[in-house]
Design an enzyme around this catalytic site. Structure first.
Site, mmCIF file in Angstrom:
data_model
loop_
_atom_site.group_PDB
_atom_site.id
_atom_site.type_symbol
_atom_site.label_atom_id
_atom_site.label_comp_id
_atom_site.label_asym_id
_atom_site.label_seq_id
_atom_site.Cartn_x
_atom_site.Cartn_y
_atom_site.Cartn_z
ATOM 1 N N HIS A 54 17.065 6.570 20.752
ATOM 2 C CA HIS A 54 17.346 7.911 21.097
ATOM 3 C C HIS A 54 18.857 7.929 20.751
ATOM 4 C CE1 HIS A 54 18.303 5.488 24.458
ATOM 5 N NE2 HIS A 54 18.956 6.413 25.321
ATOM 6 N N HIS A 56 21.556 8.545 22.606
ATOM 7 C CA HIS A 56 22.679 8.364 23.574
ATOM 8 C C HIS A 56 23.762 7.527 23.028
ATOM 9 C CE1 HIS A 56 20.481 9.414 27.568
ATOM 10 N NE2 HIS A 56 21.059 10.424 26.678
ATOM 11 N N ASP A 58 25.533 4.927 23.700
ATOM 12 C CA ASP A 58 25.190 3.557 24.026
ATOM 13 C C ASP A 58 23.996 2.884 23.173
ATOM 14 O OD1 ASP A 58 23.642 4.922 25.869
ATOM 15 O OD2 ASP A 58 23.227 2.963 27.139
ATOM 16 N N HIS A 59 23.418 3.604 22.322
ATOM 17 C CA HIS A 59 22.473 3.251 21.405
ATOM 18 C C HIS A 59 22.787 3.369 19.854
ATOM 19 C CE1 HIS A 59 19.575 2.287 24.768
ATOM 20 N NE2 HIS A 59 20.713 3.261 25.315
ATOM 21 N N HIS A 112 13.053 10.212 29.262
ATOM 22 C CA HIS A 112 14.701 9.940 29.304
ATOM 23 C C HIS A 112 15.531 10.777 28.570
ATOM 24 C CE1 HIS A 112 18.196 7.446 29.689
ATOM 25 N NE2 HIS A 112 18.280 7.344 28.381
ATOM 26 N N ASP A 131 15.431 2.914 26.360
ATOM 27 C CA ASP A 131 15.554 3.381 27.600
ATOM 28 C C ASP A 131 14.537 4.231 28.379
ATOM 29 O OD1 ASP A 131 18.213 2.370 27.404
ATOM 30 O OD2 ASP A 131 19.531 4.196 27.719
ATOM 31 N N HIS A 169 18.555 -2.507 27.930
ATOM 32 C CA HIS A 169 19.647 -2.868 28.792
ATOM 33 C C HIS A 169 19.302 -3.981 29.654
ATOM 34 C CE1 HIS A 169 22.442 0.878 28.820
ATOM 35 N NE2 HIS A 169 21.323 1.169 28.454
HETATM 36 FE FE FE Z 1 21.106 3.280 27.360
HETATM 37 ZN ZN ZN Z 2 19.907 6.229 27.155
#
Ligand code: FE
Ligand code: ZN
Length: 253
Positions: A54, A56, A58-59, A112, A131, A169
């Site tokens: 996805h 975001h 942090d990905h 999400h 996530d 995570h």
């Molecule tokens: Fe994340």
């Molecule tokens: Zn995420």
């Protein structure tokens, strides 16, 4: 297929995946490029593909630098092509996509985010859940709704029980504490928590988990179970209402 978790940011995992038959290398959800590059250099590997679950930060944070350095191709969900930096190859729900000598099945699993997907290696029985499904948890519902998230989790629940689960995570310890609060006499959960404590005390990843373990101990996958409904005083409620309740409780945990 060789899979190596690479710790990124505070508690993210990127996963380097290597198909030794075809010598194809990929990375799933690189939130940053540096730790991925240092691993690839140590192993003397080049990078062919970047797979994003996805959009975001942090990905996808490492997409552009990795793409520049290795000329790797970025793979992501077609409906999110405007939100995934550097995207080259778009995939859609239920598509089979070839990674080296093996095949990945794509599932669209919104909740999400609306464009969240997972990568299921059918032959190897390995899934990258981003996530959406965590070990002993599930992602927060940001763009979708509870119904979408529950449907998405139900898709994953139907995969073979021995499927290995690689999530985005390292939240497992805290997730276990939450599950235990509401599912206190679950023996499988207690056993899993002991394993988790041991791993984390040595700073080792709790990933991969397996679908079998998650079905037995992850409260978010147990919202259809009568014993859990009873514990939550929701014995006559629909699964969706139970899921909503559990998700709300977790949001304020
Ligand atoms: Fe994340
Ligand atoms: Zn995420």
């Amino acid at each position: 297929m060789l899979i190596t978790p690479i710790s990124c940011l505070a508690d993210n995992y990127a996963y380097v995946i290597y198909d030794n038959n075809s010598k194809t290398t990929g990375v799933v959800d690189p939130s940053e490029s540096k730790p991925v590059i240092s691993f690839l250099e140590k192993k003397n590997l080049k990078l062919n593909y970047i797979l994003n679950t996805h959009h975001h930060f942090d990905h996808i944070g490492g997409n552009i630098e990795l793409k520049k350095k290795y000329n790797a191709k970025v793979v992501g969900f077609e409906n999110d092509k405007n939100r995934i930096p550097g995207i080259d190859i778009t995939v859609k729900d239920n598509e089979m996509w070839n990674f080296g000598s093996t095949t990945i099945k794509i599932f669209h699993i919104p909740g999400h985010t609306l464009g969240h997907i997972c990568f299921f290696f059918e032959k190897e029985k390995i899934i990258f859940t981003g996530d959406t499904l965590f070990s002993l948890g599930c992602g927060r519902i940001f763009e979708g709704d509870h119904k979408q998230m529950l449907n998405s989790l139900n898709k994953i629940k139907k995969l073979p029980k021995e499927t290995k689960i690689y999530c985005g995570h390292e939240y497992t310890y805290k997730n276990a504490e939450f599950c235990l609060e509401h599912d206190v006499d679950n023996i499988d959960l207690k056993n899993k928590f002991e394993k988790i404590k041991k791993l984390r005390s040595q700073n080792l990843p709790t990933i991969p988990s397996s679908l079998d373990e998650e079905l037995r101990s992850n409260i978010f996958l147990r919202c259809d179970q009568r014993e859990l409904k009873v514990k939550l005083n929701m014995k006559n409620q629909e699964d969706l209402e139970v899921f909503r309740k559990v998700r709300d409780l977790k949001d304020s945990f």
